[in-house]
Design an enzyme around this catalytic site. Structure first.
Site, PDB file in Angstrom:
ATOM      1  N   SER A 148       0.725  -1.054   0.071  1.00 55.37           N
ATOM      2  CA  SER A 148       0.158  -0.048  -0.007  1.00 55.37           C
ATOM      3  C   SER A 148       0.947   1.332   0.070  1.00 55.37           C
ATOM      4  CB  SER A 148      -0.924  -0.091   1.313  1.00 55.37           C
ATOM      5  OG  SER A 148      -1.365   1.278   1.469  1.00 55.37           O
ATOM      6  N   TYR A 161      -1.668  -0.705  10.448  1.00 53.71           N
ATOM      7  CA  TYR A 161      -1.872  -1.014   9.076  1.00 53.71           C
ATOM      8  C   TYR A 161      -0.444  -0.767   8.348  1.00 53.71           C
ATOM      9  CZ  TYR A 161      -3.548  -1.131   4.291  1.00 53.71           C
ATOM     10  OH  TYR A 161      -3.862  -1.637   2.788  1.00 53.71           O
TER      11      TYR A 161
HETATM   12  P1  NDP Z   1     -11.114  -6.199  -0.023  1.00 45.78           P
HETATM   13  O1  NDP Z   1     -11.804  -6.155   1.303  1.00 45.78           O
HETATM   14  O2  NDP Z   1     -12.182  -5.972  -1.457  1.00 45.78           O
HETATM   15  O3  NDP Z   1     -10.676  -7.847  -0.224  1.00 45.78           O
HETATM   16  C1  NDP Z   1      -9.903  -8.375   0.591  1.00 45.78           C
HETATM   17  C2  NDP Z   1      -9.587  -9.738   0.398  1.00 45.78           C
HETATM   18  O4  NDP Z   1      -8.692 -10.541   1.345  1.00 45.78           O
HETATM   19  C3  NDP Z   1     -11.056 -10.641   0.345  1.00 45.78           C
HETATM   20  O5  NDP Z   1     -11.098 -11.381  -0.971  1.00 45.78           O
HETATM   21  C4  NDP Z   1     -11.073 -11.325   1.566  1.00 45.78           C
HETATM   22  O6  NDP Z   1     -11.712 -12.436   1.367  1.00 45.78           O
HETATM   23  C5  NDP Z   1      -9.349 -11.747   1.622  1.00 45.78           C
HETATM   24  N1  NDP Z   1      -9.207 -11.989   3.314  1.00 45.78           N
HETATM   25  C6  NDP Z   1      -9.378 -11.291   3.892  1.00 45.78           C
HETATM   26  N2  NDP Z   1      -9.127 -12.122   5.301  1.00 45.78           N
HETATM   27  C7  NDP Z   1      -8.691 -13.272   4.788  1.00 45.78           C
HETATM   28  C8  NDP Z   1      -8.062 -14.581   5.636  1.00 45.78           C
HETATM   29  N3  NDP Z   1      -7.987 -14.927   6.655  1.00 45.78           N
HETATM   30  N4  NDP Z   1      -7.685 -15.571   4.396  1.00 45.78           N
HETATM   31  C9  NDP Z   1      -8.049 -15.540   3.132  1.00 45.78           C
HETATM   32  N5  NDP Z   1      -8.336 -14.382   2.630  1.00 45.78           N
HETATM   33  C10 NDP Z   1      -8.655 -13.330   3.292  1.00 45.78           C
HETATM   34  O7  NDP Z   1     -10.187  -5.066  -0.119  1.00 45.78           O
HETATM   35  P2  NDP Z   1      -9.121  -4.566  -1.460  1.00 45.78           P
HETATM   36  O8  NDP Z   1      -9.332  -5.585  -2.642  1.00 45.78           O
HETATM   37  O9  NDP Z   1      -8.921  -3.386  -1.462  1.00 45.78           O
HETATM   38  O10 NDP Z   1      -7.486  -5.330  -0.696  1.00 45.78           O
HETATM   39  C11 NDP Z   1      -6.763  -5.984  -1.347  1.00 45.78           C
HETATM   40  C12 NDP Z   1      -5.477  -5.788  -1.045  1.00 45.78           C
HETATM   41  O11 NDP Z   1      -5.172  -4.508  -1.246  1.00 45.78           O
HETATM   42  C13 NDP Z   1      -5.290  -5.831   0.851  1.00 45.78           C
HETATM   43  O12 NDP Z   1      -3.899  -6.428   1.017  1.00 45.78           O
HETATM   44  C14 NDP Z   1      -5.179  -4.252   0.915  1.00 45.78           C
HETATM   45  O13 NDP Z   1      -4.488  -3.808   2.162  1.00 45.78           O
HETATM   46  C15 NDP Z   1      -4.606  -3.705  -0.350  1.00 45.78           C
HETATM   47  N6  NDP Z   1      -4.703  -2.361  -0.549  1.00 45.78           N
HETATM   48  C16 NDP Z   1      -6.244  -1.676  -0.805  1.00 45.78           C
HETATM   49  C17 NDP Z   1      -6.204  -0.584  -0.964  1.00 45.78           C
HETATM   50  C18 NDP Z   1      -7.645   0.120  -1.204  1.00 45.78           C
HETATM   51  O14 NDP Z   1      -7.826   1.465  -1.025  1.00 45.78           O
HETATM   52  N7  NDP Z   1      -8.666  -0.675  -1.415  1.00 45.78           N
HETATM   53  C19 NDP Z   1      -5.160   0.589  -1.226  1.00 45.78           C
HETATM   54  C20 NDP Z   1      -3.750  -0.078  -0.982  1.00 45.78           C
HETATM   55  C21 NDP Z   1      -3.609  -1.464  -0.620  1.00 45.78           C
HETATM   56  P3  NDP Z   1     -12.706 -13.317   2.295  1.00 45.78           P
HETATM   57  O15 NDP Z   1     -13.294 -12.251   3.289  1.00 45.78           O
HETATM   58  O16 NDP Z   1     -13.784 -14.138   1.591  1.00 45.78           O
HETATM   59  O17 NDP Z   1     -11.699 -14.507   3.133  1.00 45.78           O
END
Ligand code: NDP
Length: 252
Positions: A148, A161
């Site tokens: 990020s 974070y």
């Molecule tokens: P979402 O919340 O849409 O996606 C997060 C994903 O992580 C989901 O598919 C969730 O699936 C999965 N996840 C969470 N916990 C677990 C677990 N214990 N085991 C397996 N899978 C898990 O968020 P984003 O798409 O935005 O986030 C994706 C990445 O991008 C993250 O690492 C985030 O920190 C990073 N990011 C996002 C930004 C933004 O503004 N959106 C900016 C910068 C970085 P499920 O709940 O089905 O397990």
């Protein structure tokens, strides 16, 4: 741009946001995609969508914070799809609050998913990436880790974070140096604010504070998927180590 036909990609957090878009994009470039997250129903729907578009995908329900589940997800990918050429460590959670008001359970979850979950998948999949890098069709393999902007620049309210994402950057660079000569490319992407479900997990008061600060036109999940596709379709000699990608209007 090289095609990914005959390769296998494992994407964590494929049930929403960036991960879903990344999985669709890698499948469109020819990879067979292993979809990993906890919400199996969403993964199965996504696998159906990918297959309707003539792609190939396998849904694997797993909580990657549990080492045994992460290891089993990697093993199921290899058992059923034969190899792993690309790993996208994308799963992550974000909670923001000043330290003095923080809920310790939220800190624990960020460390569990963003750090331990990523390490579990990285360690279990690395031998398979090293093996794929010695084989056709590409003789190169990729681990792409999603950090990020908070992993290169911190500020008030994002302490833990940021801590997890700085950790992703440090781990990625160290691992990159360890495996570079064996043609496993380790890349890190540092996105700015994007339109996904990430913020929907924030408590209402925290969401309201965010809205009060005003908003920019955010990145879309496809913007990150395009970045991943660019990285993993470079010729074998080219390693894109790090990409910072912000919404145009985002200053910090
Ligand atoms: P979402 O919340 O849409 O996606 C997060 C994903 O992580 C989901 O598919 C969730 O699936 C999965 N996840 C969470 N916990 C677990 C677990 N214990 N085991 C397996 N899978 C898990 O968020 P984003 O798409 O935005 O986030 C994706 C990445 O991008 C993250 O690492 C985030 O920190 C990073 N990011 C996002 C930004 C933004 O503004 N959106 C900016 C910068 C970085 P499920 O709940 O089905 O397990």
């Amino acid at each position: 741009m090289e095609r990914l036909d005959g390769t296998v990609a494992l994407v964590t957090g494929a049930s929403s946001g960036f991960g879903e878009a990344i999985a669709r994009s890698l499948a469109a470039h020819g990879a067979t995609v292993a979809l990993v997250a906890r919400r199996r129903d969403r993964l199965e729907q996504l696998a159906c969508d990918i297959e309707e578009r003539a792609g190939a995908a396998l849904a694997i329900g797993a909580d990657i914070t549990q080492r045994s589940e992460a290891v089993a997800a990697v093993q199921e990918t290899v058992d059923r799809l034969g190899r792993i050429d690309t790993v996208v460590n994308n799963a992550g959670v974000m909670f923001v609050d000043p330290v003095e008001h923080a809920l310790l359970e939220e800190w624990d979850r960020m460390v569990a998913v963003n750090v331990n979950g990523l390490l579990n998948v990285a360690h279990a999949s690395l031998p398979h990436l090293l093996q794929a890098a010695q084989q056709e069709p590409r003789r190169v393999a990729d681990m792409v880790n999603i950090s990020s902007v908070a992993g290169i620049k911190t500020g008030a309210g994002v302490s833990v974070y940021s801590l997890t994402k700085y950790g992703v950057g440090a781990f990625s660079e160290s691992l990159r140096q360890e495996v570079a000569e064996r043609h496993v490319r380790v890349s890190v992407i540092e996105p700015g604010s994007a339109r996904t479900e990430l913020r929907s997990h924030l408590r209402a008061a925290v969401q309201a504070r965010g809205r009060a600060r005003g908003s920019v036109e955010r990145l879309e999940p496809d913007d990150i998927a395009d970045t991943v596709a660019y990285i993993v379709t470079r010729p074998r000699r080219v390693a894109v180590n790090e990409v910072v990608i912000r919404p145009t209007e985002q200053q910090e």
